[in-house]
Motif scaffolding. Sequence first.
Motif, PDB file in Angstrom:
ATOM      1  N   GLU A 238      -1.992  10.759   2.864  1.00  0.00           N
ATOM      2  CA  GLU A 238      -2.276  10.526   4.117  1.00  0.00           C
ATOM      3  C   GLU A 238      -3.466  10.437   4.569  1.00  0.00           C
ATOM      4  O   GLU A 238      -3.950   9.446   5.209  1.00  0.00           O
ATOM      5  CB  GLU A 238      -1.898  11.667   4.824  1.00  0.00           C
ATOM      6  CG  GLU A 238      -0.183  12.091   4.829  1.00  0.00           C
ATOM      7  CD  GLU A 238       0.209  13.421   5.423  1.00  0.00           C
ATOM      8  OE1 GLU A 238      -0.737  14.228   6.134  1.00  0.00           O
ATOM      9  OE2 GLU A 238       1.096  13.860   5.070  1.00  0.00           O
ATOM     10  N   ALA A 239      -4.635  11.182   3.743  1.00  0.00           N
ATOM     11  CA  ALA A 239      -6.187  10.882   4.098  1.00  0.00           C
ATOM     12  C   ALA A 239      -6.648   9.565   3.590  1.00  0.00           C
ATOM     13  O   ALA A 239      -7.208   9.005   4.262  1.00  0.00           O
ATOM     14  CB  ALA A 239      -6.841  11.976   3.522  1.00  0.00           C
ATOM     15  N   VAL A 240      -6.027   9.073   2.442  1.00  0.00           N
ATOM     16  CA  VAL A 240      -6.303   7.800   1.854  1.00  0.00           C
ATOM     17  C   VAL A 240      -5.843   6.784   2.993  1.00  0.00           C
ATOM     18  O   VAL A 240      -6.605   5.611   3.093  1.00  0.00           O
ATOM     19  CB  VAL A 240      -6.087   7.649   0.512  1.00  0.00           C
ATOM     20  CG1 VAL A 240      -5.954   6.217   0.005  1.00  0.00           C
ATOM     21  CG2 VAL A 240      -6.803   8.580  -0.436  1.00  0.00           C
ATOM     22  N   ALA A 241      -4.459   6.819   3.059  1.00  0.00           N
ATOM     23  CA  ALA A 241      -4.023   5.713   3.947  1.00  0.00           C
ATOM     24  C   ALA A 241      -4.676   5.555   5.568  1.00  0.00           C
ATOM     25  O   ALA A 241      -5.192   4.523   5.782  1.00  0.00           O
ATOM     26  CB  ALA A 241      -2.661   6.146   4.183  1.00  0.00           C
ATOM     27  N   LYS A 242      -4.948   6.730   5.969  1.00  0.00           N
ATOM     28  CA  LYS A 242      -5.641   6.847   7.150  1.00  0.00           C
ATOM     29  C   LYS A 242      -7.108   6.063   7.229  1.00  0.00           C
ATOM     30  O   LYS A 242      -7.732   5.317   7.842  1.00  0.00           O
ATOM     31  CB  LYS A 242      -5.945   8.227   7.692  1.00  0.00           C
ATOM     32  CG  LYS A 242      -6.474   8.194   9.091  1.00  0.00           C
ATOM     33  CD  LYS A 242      -6.545   9.806   9.735  1.00  0.00           C
ATOM     34  CE  LYS A 242      -7.299   9.806  10.888  1.00  0.00           C
ATOM     35  NZ  LYS A 242      -7.554  11.182  11.566  1.00  0.00           N
ATOM     36  N   GLU A 243      -7.894   6.593   6.159  1.00  0.00           N
ATOM     37  CA  GLU A 243      -9.212   6.134   5.934  1.00  0.00           C
ATOM     38  C   GLU A 243      -9.353   4.516   5.758  1.00  0.00           C
ATOM     39  O   GLU A 243     -10.260   3.786   6.220  1.00  0.00           O
ATOM     40  CB  GLU A 243     -10.125   6.897   4.989  1.00  0.00           C
ATOM     41  CG  GLU A 243     -11.524   6.557   4.625  1.00  0.00           C
ATOM     42  CD  GLU A 243     -12.315   7.330   3.687  1.00  0.00           C
ATOM     43  OE1 GLU A 243     -13.281   6.919   3.163  1.00  0.00           O
ATOM     44  OE2 GLU A 243     -11.856   8.534   3.864  1.00  0.00           O
TER      45      GLU A 243
ATOM     46  N   GLN B 157       0.777  -1.156  -0.075  1.00  0.00           N
ATOM     47  CA  GLN B 157      -0.096  -0.100  -0.154  1.00  0.00           C
ATOM     48  C   GLN B 157       1.048   1.285   0.140  1.00  0.00           C
ATOM     49  O   GLN B 157       0.609   2.341  -0.953  1.00  0.00           O
ATOM     50  CB  GLN B 157      -0.856  -0.094   0.964  1.00  0.00           C
ATOM     51  CG  GLN B 157      -2.214  -1.090   1.013  1.00  0.00           C
ATOM     52  CD  GLN B 157      -2.987  -0.878   2.407  1.00  0.00           C
ATOM     53  OE1 GLN B 157      -2.861  -0.237   3.375  1.00  0.00           O
ATOM     54  NE2 GLN B 157      -4.023  -1.670   2.259  1.00  0.00           N
ATOM     55  N   LYS B 158       1.960   1.208   0.590  1.00  0.00           N
ATOM     56  CA  LYS B 158       2.682   2.422   0.783  1.00  0.00           C
ATOM     57  C   LYS B 158       3.508   2.530  -0.678  1.00  0.00           C
ATOM     58  O   LYS B 158       3.401   3.707  -1.089  1.00  0.00           O
ATOM     59  CB  LYS B 158       3.783   2.211   1.785  1.00  0.00           C
ATOM     60  CG  LYS B 158       4.885   3.403   1.999  1.00  0.00           C
ATOM     61  CD  LYS B 158       5.906   3.083   3.094  1.00  0.00           C
ATOM     62  CE  LYS B 158       6.837   4.276   3.198  1.00  0.00           C
ATOM     63  NZ  LYS B 158       7.180   5.280   1.962  1.00  0.00           N
TER      64      LYS B 158
ATOM     65  N   LEU C 235      -0.890  11.789  -9.557  1.00  0.00           N
ATOM     66  CA  LEU C 235      -2.148  11.352  -9.466  1.00  0.00           C
ATOM     67  C   LEU C 235      -3.006  11.770  -8.124  1.00  0.00           C
ATOM     68  O   LEU C 235      -4.097  11.807  -8.282  1.00  0.00           O
ATOM     69  CB  LEU C 235      -2.413  10.011  -9.892  1.00  0.00           C
ATOM     70  CG  LEU C 235      -1.917   9.525 -11.184  1.00  0.00           C
ATOM     71  CD1 LEU C 235      -1.969   8.176 -11.511  1.00  0.00           C
ATOM     72  CD2 LEU C 235      -2.725  10.215 -12.431  1.00  0.00           C
ATOM     73  N   LEU C 236      -2.067  11.847  -7.360  1.00  0.00           N
ATOM     74  CA  LEU C 236      -2.490  12.255  -5.584  1.00  0.00           C
ATOM     75  C   LEU C 236      -1.663  13.275  -5.078  1.00  0.00           C
ATOM     76  O   LEU C 236      -0.531  13.317  -5.662  1.00  0.00           O
ATOM     77  CB  LEU C 236      -2.534  11.096  -5.063  1.00  0.00           C
ATOM     78  CG  LEU C 236      -3.412   9.797  -4.978  1.00  0.00           C
ATOM     79  CD1 LEU C 236      -3.082   8.889  -3.961  1.00  0.00           C
ATOM     80  CD2 LEU C 236      -4.912  10.331  -4.946  1.00  0.00           C
ATOM     81  N   LYS C 237      -2.433  14.025  -4.397  1.00  0.00           N
ATOM     82  CA  LYS C 237      -1.351  14.940  -3.731  1.00  0.00           C
ATOM     83  C   LYS C 237      -1.098  14.505  -2.451  1.00  0.00           C
ATOM     84  O   LYS C 237      -1.363  13.453  -1.824  1.00  0.00           O
ATOM     85  CB  LYS C 237      -2.239  16.260  -3.453  1.00  0.00           C
ATOM     86  CG  LYS C 237      -2.703  16.905  -4.457  1.00  0.00           C
ATOM     87  CD  LYS C 237      -3.781  17.991  -4.119  1.00  0.00           C
ATOM     88  CE  LYS C 237      -4.551  18.447  -5.240  1.00  0.00           C
ATOM     89  NZ  LYS C 237      -5.587  19.358  -4.969  1.00  0.00           N
ATOM     90  N   ALA C 238       0.115  15.024  -1.669  1.00  0.00           N
ATOM     91  CA  ALA C 238       0.544  14.820  -0.492  1.00  0.00           C
ATOM     92  C   ALA C 238      -0.682  14.468   0.645  1.00  0.00           C
ATOM     93  O   ALA C 238      -0.576  13.476   1.158  1.00  0.00           O
ATOM     94  CB  ALA C 238       1.623  15.573  -0.107  1.00  0.00           C
TER      95      ALA C 238
END
Length: 71
Positions: free
Chosen positions: A27-32, A8-9, A20-23
């Motif tokens: 963080e938000a995606v990983a947390k959710e 995942q990381k 394709l993603l912002k920093a």
Amino acid sequence: MPVNLERQKRLLDFLLQKNLLKAEDVEAVAKEATELNKDLEQVILDKHLIEQETLVKAMAEFLGLAYIDLT
């Protein structure tokens, strides 16, 4: 770090490098994904951060596979 978390990381880092993603999205995606026990890909799609076809193409590249549009 378990294999799935490491994958995942690496995937999130790949999507960040591809712009394709912002920093902050990473963080938000990983947390959710962790909190809700969901796949990263599903969280990304649910949040409308990347279009499905774009994500599939990026996943194919990440995995070293050819992308074939079957539509």
